[in-house]
Scaffold this active site. Structure first.
Site, PDB file in Angstrom:
ATOM      1  N   SER A  65       0.793  -1.222   0.000  1.00 52.70           N
ATOM      2  CA  SER A  65       0.000   0.000   0.000  1.00 52.70           C
ATOM      3  C   SER A  65       0.829   1.278   0.000  1.00 52.70           C
ATOM      4  O   SER A  65       0.270   2.349   0.131  1.00 52.70           O
ATOM      5  CB  SER A  65      -0.919  -0.007   1.216  1.00 52.70           C
TER       6      SER A  65
ATOM      7  N   ASP B 290      -1.581 -12.729   4.465  1.00 51.06           N
ATOM      8  CA  ASP B 290      -0.705 -12.429   3.340  1.00 51.06           C
ATOM      9  C   ASP B 290       0.736 -12.853   3.637  1.00 51.06           C
ATOM     10  O   ASP B 290       1.663 -12.081   3.463  1.00 51.06           O
ATOM     11  CB  ASP B 290      -0.789 -10.930   3.009  1.00 51.06           C
TER      12      ASP B 290
END
Ligand SMILES: *[C@@H]1O[C@H](CO)[C@@H](O)[C@H](O)[C@H]1NC(C)=O
Ligand SMILES: *[C@@H]1O[C@H](CO)[C@@H](O)[C@H](O)[C@H]1NC(C)=O
Ligand SMILES: *[C@@H]1O[C@H](CO)[C@@H](O)[C@H](O)[C@H]1NC(C)=O
Ligand SMILES: *[C@@H]1O[C@H](CO)[C@@H](O)[C@H](O)[C@H]1NC(C)=O
Ligand SMILES: *[C@@H]1O[C@H](CO)[C@@H](O)[C@H](O)[C@H]1NC(C)=O
Ligand SMILES: *[C@@H]1O[C@H](CO)[C@@H](O)[C@H](O)[C@H]1NC(C)=O
Ligand SMILES: *[C@@H]1O[C@H](CO)[C@@H](O)[C@H](O)[C@H]1NC(C)=O
Ligand SMILES: *[C@@H]1O[C@H](CO)[C@@H](O)[C@H](O)[C@H]1NC(C)=O
Length: 785
Positions: A508, A623
């Site tokens: 991100s 993740d």
């Protein structure tokens, strides 16, 4: 308070509107519905409605429901497995092309979904008093009707024609697709199966016994409550239930329920006693195969079916009966000298026969002995002198009435494995006791919360004033052991020299190197600046602070601080001088040796174990991949990037969410819309472990075809037995140890989540403190749940 009043006014006006709409309802193009105002179109009597109904866990779905009774029973749902829509969705009967459209999302960029997939233009629509919602063309011909697309319910005058199926719901309240189906086969037989099984006899658990009666047989329900099969010439050749003279004002429906039985219900409108069952497909609630999860079996008593684990097994999730049971991984290699095994008997218990070997004409004792000396044998079914040896997992287990079947389960002799209370009364008491414990814990929990809150307020006050008192001294210093602190954007600019040196890119945002003055001198930090445009960025930011702010562990990357001031949100971490595991592992020049790689595997496992088991809130990372494993200067691996993580509420063990994570590392249950548990991280870990073993990426197109997919290559080599050495190239690795670690990885990547070991077991196996059984083929035993 004002909100309440407004809410009530809204409520009463909307029910007024509902009352006024009770007239023959032909819906014209140009009409629309929203979940909060004008939420449905009623049938002429007001009994049925088509439109938005509220889902129990928030949001709305589009469907047909019984608006005229207090229960508002839903009889049909549009795309029952789609996520609920928000309160600002709109259902449009478009004026331009006469189609029925569901619009969701922000205005200007709506997602539109056609409810009825029709080619021509509909002139009007009607919610009929039978419960059928119909779209008509200008000649009054039916273009589309909800009766043709049943979900789990059949109403009078609705038929289930050849090749069509009804699917049960997940539960009484969750109406998405559950685990059972009822199929009107094209061979004339009406059959019930678990979902995702072939249409063959071994999987069926109920049938009308009308095989071979024609290829266009239909199941019909009449207004008199008769339920029967008709052949193509309209001959009623099988009555499942005879009709009765029903009084006016009786509503009927047939439904395949969440528990796999199909039942006929009736409802007396004049008598508000609710739905009553007037007929059911079977009286034995244990008949539906798969009602209990793997390695457990169903015990029927009159009220509720119960699930019990096989001896030597424990529930995967205490609160979830269909989650199945798993065995202690200590019952491993049966050749081990210090472990003694024995076979425990279970009478009248059967399961799916997937025997790999059948020994005829032997006694029960010989059967026991044969299983005991065979390391592949985990259980055996003994009937009439025949011994059927089986591997785990055992599926569709249930207790049957009188039979001469004896089940034999291999258990460790030392473990005093007694099967838990079978009698319902004992079970009931246990539950009551459990409830009391829960209540007491809740009270205590609440007390503690209050105390913590009071302390929190006091501390907060103290802190705020403390910050005010100490003037800013120009240096940014903080001691090692405090919670993440907040920085101003200016401080961060100074620390990172204006975000000059980029050291990486995360999911991100970009990560920059910075310097901070600590008690013991200058220290490097990594500052991740989140992309400001991403709306998900905000959520990830919050998640990351929440997760990592609570988690402190040697194998998790420490969050030192954050900044929410200024144009960007920034997270400040300890600096990892050695980059990510991906950099090291996939760069041939930086090769690590086997011992170092296994050390890293254990580090990662410890970090994940901490997230799963040792935090106050269970955390699923979601993740795990080499890019998210960072290496410090001592070669210690730390898990990073918690932006995707999922916090589980207390006592919640599974969750339904959209896919998170990275292709190649995400567990198969994400794709199958199954609940996701901590076992999803176990899967990702398994893939990373394979990469650590073989020093290559999980998919590598540059390799020969049979090696492109790492899992497949490893499994083939593993099955081939003596070819394991090829997996580590030229490296010298002790073959026994290599095999062990490969077995661990293969257990982790099994398709069926309940079969994957817990992270605790994984760590024990990696540390070599427990034996490891031979894993099954990773793709076998695809869950039907
Ligand atoms: C509800 O629908 C009716 C008929 O379609 C319409 O006359 C009325 O204006 C609608 N009310 C609202 C609040 O949209
Ligand atoms: C729809 O509703 C959500 C919350 O319920 C809100 O955030 C969003 O802005 C709304 N969209 C529109 C177009 O009103
Ligand atoms: C059922 O269908 C038949 C013919 O299709 C019709 O005559 C009858 O009125 C229907 N019954 C109800 C209750 O709608
Ligand atoms: C329907 O059943 C009747 C009676 O058994 C039989 O005469 C007829 O041929 C059947 N129709 C078809 C299409 O099989
Ligand atoms: C149903 O009603 C009909 C006529 O109304 C009557 O002849 C018949 O006997 C009744 N059947 C039963 C089972 O009550
Ligand atoms: C209401 O229904 C219950 C159960 O179906 C029945 O026992 C009772 O007699 C009914 N009462 C009336 C008034 O019909
Ligand atoms: C369910 O079916 C069984 C067997 O067909 C029957 O004994 C039982 O009474 C039925 N239960 C109800 C509520 O109809
Ligand atoms: C294995 O099971 C036995 C009894 O069934 C229990 O005492 C033991 O704690 C279990 N071990 C693990 C690692 O769960």
């Amino acid at each position: 308070m004002h909100y309440f009043i407004i809410f009530f006014v809204l409520l009463s006006t909307s029910s007024l509107a509902t009352a006024q709409q009770r007239r023959p309802s032909n819906i014209r193009p140009g009409s629309s519905l929203t979940p909060t105002k004008n939420s449905s179109w009623l049938s002429s009597s007001g009994l049925y409605a088509f439109g938005f109904y509220q889902r129990p866990n928030g949001g709305y779905a589009v469907g047909v429901f019984l608006a005229g009774i207090p229960e508002k029973t839903v009889t049909w749902t549009f795309r029952r497995d789609d996520p609920p829509v928000s309160a600002n969705a709109t259902l449009l009967f478009t004026a331009a092309d006469g189609r029925l459209v569901l619009q969701t999302g922000q205005s200007g960029q709506e997602d539109t979904t056609y409810i009825a997939d029709i080619a021509s233009t509909a002139s009007y629509a009607s919610m009929l008093d039978t419960g059928n919602f119909v779209l008509y063309n200008s000649d009054g011909g039916r273009l589309w009707e909800s009766f043709k697309y049943p979900t789990d319910t059949l109403l009078p005058n609705q038929t289930l024609s050849a090749e069509m199926e009804l699917f049960s719901s997940v539960s009484e309240t969750d109406l998405s697709t559950g685990i059972f189906r009822l199929k009107m086969q094209s061979d004339g037989n009406l059959v019930q199966y678990p979902k995702n099984t072939p249409d063959t006899a071994p999987y069926s658990y109920w049938s009308s016994g009308t095989y071979g009666t024609g290829d266009k047989v239909t199941l019909n329900l009449d207004v008199d409550g008769s339920l029967y099969l008709l052949n193509a010439t309209g001959f009623k050749f099988r009555n499942l239930r005879r009709g009765v003279n029903t009084t006016r004002g009786t509503i009927l429906m047939m439904r395949i329920d969440w528990d796999g039985l199909f039942r006929l219900y009736s409802y007396r409108v004049s008598n508000s006693s609710g739905w009553s069952v007037v007929w059911n497909s079977t009286g034995n609630r244990c008949d539906p195969k798969g009602l209990c999860g793997l390695n457990s079996f169903c015990i029927s008593n009159d009220l509720e079916p119960g699930c019990r684990c096989l001896p030597g097994f424990a529930r995967v999730y205490q609160d979830n009966r269909i989650s199945g049971c798993e065995r202690n991984f200590t019952a491993e290699s049966c050749k081990s000298k210090d472990k003694k095994y024995t076979l425990e008997e279970l009478d009248n218990t059967v399961w799916e026969d997937i025997s790999y070997s059948v020994l005829p004409q032997i006694s029960k004792e010989e059967c026991s002995q044969a299983c005991l000396v065979d390391c592949n044998c985990e259980a055996a079914l003994f009937t009439d002198g025949e011994c059927r040896k089986q591997r785990l997992p055992l599926r569709y287990g249930r207790r049957v009435g009188d039979s001469n079947i004896i089940a034999l389960i291999k258990v460790e002799e030392t473990s005093k494995s007694s099967i838990d209370g079978v009698s319902p009364t004992r079970d009931g008491k246990k539950e009551i006791r459990a409830n009391i414990i829960v209540i007491i814990s809740c009270i205590f929990g609440a007390l503690i919360l209050v105390i913590v809150a009071i302390f929190g307020i006091i501390l907060h006050r103290y802190h705020v004033s403390a910050y005010r008192r100490i003037p800013y001294n120009g240096n940014t210093g903080f001691c090692g052991d405090i919670a993440p602190r907040s920085f101003s954007y200016a401080e961060l600019e100074r620390m990172t020299d204006g975000f000059r040196e980029e050291i990486g890119r995360g999911s991100s945002g970009i990560v920059y190197k910075g310097t901070v003055i600590m008690n013991d001198g200058e220290k490097f930090v990594a500052a991740k600046r989140l992309e400001k445009v991403l709306s998900t960025g905000e959520k990830e930011f919050q998640t990351e602070i929440k997760v990592i702010g609570r988690a402190h562990h040697r194998n998790l990357l420490r969050l030192l601080g954050y900044s929410i001031d200024g144009p960007n949100k920034v997270l400040v971490y300890e600096y990892m001088s050695n980059g990510s595991l991906a950099d090291i592992l996939f760069t041939p020049e930086k090769q690590l040796n086997w011992v170092e790689r296994m050390g890293i595997a254990r580090d990662i496992a410890r970090g994940i174990l901490y997230l799963h088991d040792e935090c106050e809130t269970q955390i699923i990372h979601c993740d795990i991949k080499p890019q998210n494993i960072l290496m410090d200067e001592n070669g210690c691996a730390k898990i990073s990037d918690f932006g995707m993580a999922k916090l589980m509420k207390q006592d919640q063990t599974k969750t339904f969410t959209g896919i998170r994570g990275t292709r190649g590392y995400v567990a198969p249950e994400w794709h199958r819309k199954l609940p996701v548990t901590v076992k999803a991280d176990v899967y990702s870990f398994g893939i990373v472990l394979l990469e650590l073993i073989c020093c290559r990426k999980n998919v590598d197109q540059s390799l020969p075809e049979d090696q492109v997919i790492l899992e497949e290559w490893v499994y083939q080599s593993f099955e081939g037995g003596d070819q394991l050495g090829q997996l580590v190239g030229d490296e010298e690795v002790e073959p026994k140890q290599l095999e062990r670690i490969i077995k661990v990885a293969l257990w982790c990547i099994l398709d069926e989540p309940s079969l994957r070991p817990s992270m605790k077991k994984v760590l024990l196996m990696l540390e070599g403190t427990v034996d490891i059984p031979t894993p099954p083929d990773p793709t076998s035993f695809i869950s039907t749940i």
